[in-house]
Design an enzyme around this catalytic site. Structure first.
Site, mmCIF file in Angstrom:
data_model
loop_
_atom_site.group_PDB
_atom_site.id
_atom_site.type_symbol
_atom_site.label_atom_id
_atom_site.label_comp_id
_atom_site.label_asym_id
_atom_site.label_seq_id
_atom_site.Cartn_x
_atom_site.Cartn_y
_atom_site.Cartn_z
ATOM 1 N N LYS A 93 0.810 -1.460 0.117
ATOM 2 C CA LYS A 93 -0.016 -0.047 -0.072
ATOM 3 C C LYS A 93 0.826 1.321 -0.062
ATOM 4 C CE LYS A 93 -3.430 -0.201 2.982
ATOM 5 N NZ LYS A 93 -4.192 -0.340 4.306
ATOM 6 N N LYS A 105 2.062 -3.937 11.021
ATOM 7 C CA LYS A 105 0.597 -4.081 11.769
ATOM 8 C C LYS A 105 0.857 -4.738 13.215
ATOM 9 C CE LYS A 105 -3.244 -3.373 9.787
ATOM 10 N NZ LYS A 105 -3.463 -2.122 8.781
ATOM 11 N N ASP A 145 -6.483 1.208 13.680
ATOM 12 C CA ASP A 145 -7.046 0.150 12.603
ATOM 13 C C ASP A 145 -8.613 -0.149 13.176
ATOM 14 O OD1 ASP A 145 -5.967 -1.466 10.177
ATOM 15 O OD2 ASP A 145 -7.082 -2.843 11.524
ATOM 16 N N THR A 190 -9.320 7.747 5.025
ATOM 17 C CA THR A 190 -9.513 6.673 4.623
ATOM 18 C C THR A 190 -10.811 6.864 3.425
ATOM 19 O OG1 THR A 190 -8.449 5.643 6.466
ATOM 20 C CG2 THR A 190 -9.267 4.011 4.830
HETATM 21 N N1 GLU Z 1 -4.803 0.919 9.549
HETATM 22 C C1 GLU Z 1 -4.880 1.768 8.449
HETATM 23 C C2 GLU Z 1 -4.512 0.862 7.201
HETATM 24 O O1 GLU Z 1 -4.837 -0.253 7.048
HETATM 25 C C3 GLU Z 1 -3.817 3.087 8.555
HETATM 26 C C4 GLU Z 1 -2.623 2.777 8.890
HETATM 27 C C5 GLU Z 1 -1.659 4.126 9.086
HETATM 28 O O2 GLU Z 1 -2.187 4.963 9.018
HETATM 29 O O3 GLU Z 1 -0.454 3.851 9.309
HETATM 30 O O4 GLU Z 1 -4.063 1.509 6.219
#
Ligand code: GLU
Length: 415
Positions: A93, A105, A145, A190
């Protein structure tokens, strides 16, 4: 949901892109697993005076381009495999958006709805204490998350700062409250990003958003913001699914009103003017846009051939299995993958982290226009690649991200 291993899915997606790119086998082997995974067991004092031991994880997939970056989820079904997969998806990503990060994560095996606010605070602090040795603004930067939010990020930043002898480190986590060094626009980033991608895809597909209908699975941070921004673009939201049930109304559901209703009543299921709907019917509804915004493995070989939506926009991480991808491709459905569609969150997290280093904060307009620019560019680039190589958008996104990563790995002398 866990019968299909998310790690196996992430590895299969990587394998397919590696084959197309003729990737160096050492780079491929390196990327099939995270570089580092920490498992922690830590005690938390409960309100009744007893102590409970919780299990958590933090995975750092790769740091060839920059520090690990990615959220922390609190969920009873968190497993090490899931966290590993989610950290892989974060690497790809960040690559799609050109952010100077690798993927990370974290997760804690807990149902946060069973905790009081003070238990939640002690759990958040204890988890950060347990992983403090491997995180930091230049090493690994957590964020929200599933079931985590700005307040939890504030506790985590505070705990890490204590661990570092009281020096405040705002850049150790993103998604913080504004007053603690958060960025304007982060909470809804998001959802905003998802709708930018939907809009760009709709243009290519000839879908007029003012006449379009959408179905959304999930009404948490991402699902609700996506619903709100879609409604602003003129899209009619005909069905929404939440954990305790779903609702349907052919004439459309107003997401703002639904949010207000839930705030008052604690559920969306009894929202007036709608009828109940289950997951199975939800996915097979006649509509233009389908947005999975919940958890992994929702679109599988079992339901993919019955999906009628022209456009599937993955707001969740890993909602579609590779078998389902193939079925959707054959049926001519257009899918925008998670590693592009939901990248608005980590993009504004990146802006937050940059602002933390500068100690200079941008206006909401600055944040949103930079997000808009990055998402539009990323869509155009991945779309062009998918046309050129005659592959789906997921494959194109992996190929783009992987090529960039392979170059960084090679020039660092790791392969
Ligand atoms: N948890 C979000 C994702 O899956 C954001 C991660 C972030 O902002 O570092 O993209």
């Amino acid at each position: 949901m866990q019968e299909i291993s998310p790690l196996a899915v992430a590895q299969q997606q990587l394998d397919m892109a590696a084959e197309k790119l003729n990737l160096d086998p050492n780079i491929h082997a390196l990327l099939r697993e995270p570089a580092r995974v920490m498992e922690v067991n830590f005690p938390v004092r409960m309100d009744d005076g007893s102590v409970k031991v919780f299990k958590g994880y933090r995975a750092q997939h790769n740091n060839a381009i920059g520090p690990a970056k990615g959220g922390i989820r609190f969920h009873p079904q968190v497993t090490m495999e899931e966290v590993k997969a989610l950290s892989m998806w974060m690497t790809f990503k960040c690559g799609v958006l050109g952010l100077p990060y690798g993927g990370g994560k974290g997760g804690v095996v807990v149902d946060p709805t069973t905790l009081s606010r003070s238990e939640l605070e002690r759990l958040s602090r204890a988890y950060i204490g347990a992983i403090a040795a491997i995180i930091g603004p230049e090493q690994d930067i957590p964020a929200p998350d599933v079931n985590t939010n700005p307040q939890i990020m504030a506790w985590m930043m505070d705990e890490f700062s204590k661990y570092k002898g009281g020096v405040t480190y705002p850049g150790v986590v993103t998604g913080k409250p504004i007053i603690n060094g958060g960025s304007l626009g982060r909470s809804e980033a998001t959802g905003r990003g998802c709708v930018i991608i939907i809009r760009e895809a709709a243009k290519r597909l000839g879908i007029d958003l003012h006449k379009a209908t959408a179905v959304i699975q999930g009404f948490g941070n991402v699902g609700s913001a996506t619903a709100r921004f879609l409604a602003k673009e003129g899209v009619k939201i005909i069905a929404i699914m939440e954990i305790d049930g779903g609702i349907y109304n052919q004439d459309g559901i107003d997401p703002e009103e639904l949010l207000a209703y839930r705030a008052k009543n604690g559920t969306i299921t009894s929202y007036p003017g709608t009828r109940p709907i289950d997951n199975e019917e939800l996915f097979t509804l006649e509509c233009d846009i389908l947005v999975p915004a919940a958890l992994e493995n929702q679109i599988t070989a079992a339901n993919a051939d019955r999906i009628k939506a022209k456009l599937i926009a993955e707001a969740a991480n890993g909602p579609t299995t590779p078998e389902a991808d193939e079925i959707l491709m054959k049926k001519g459905r257009f899918l925008t993958p998670d590693i592009l569609t939901n990248a608005g969150g980590v993009t504004v997290s990146y802006f937050e982290w940059v602002q933390n280093f500068m100690h200079y904060y941008w206006t909401a307009d600055e944040v949103n226009s930079r997000l808009e620019q990055k998402m539009v560019e990323a869509f155009a680039c991945i779309y062009q690649m998918s046309q050129e190589y005659k592959v789906g958008m997921r494959m194109a996104a992996y190929m783009f991200s992987l090529a960039r990563l392979a170059e960084a790995i090679q020039s660092r002398g790791w392969a």
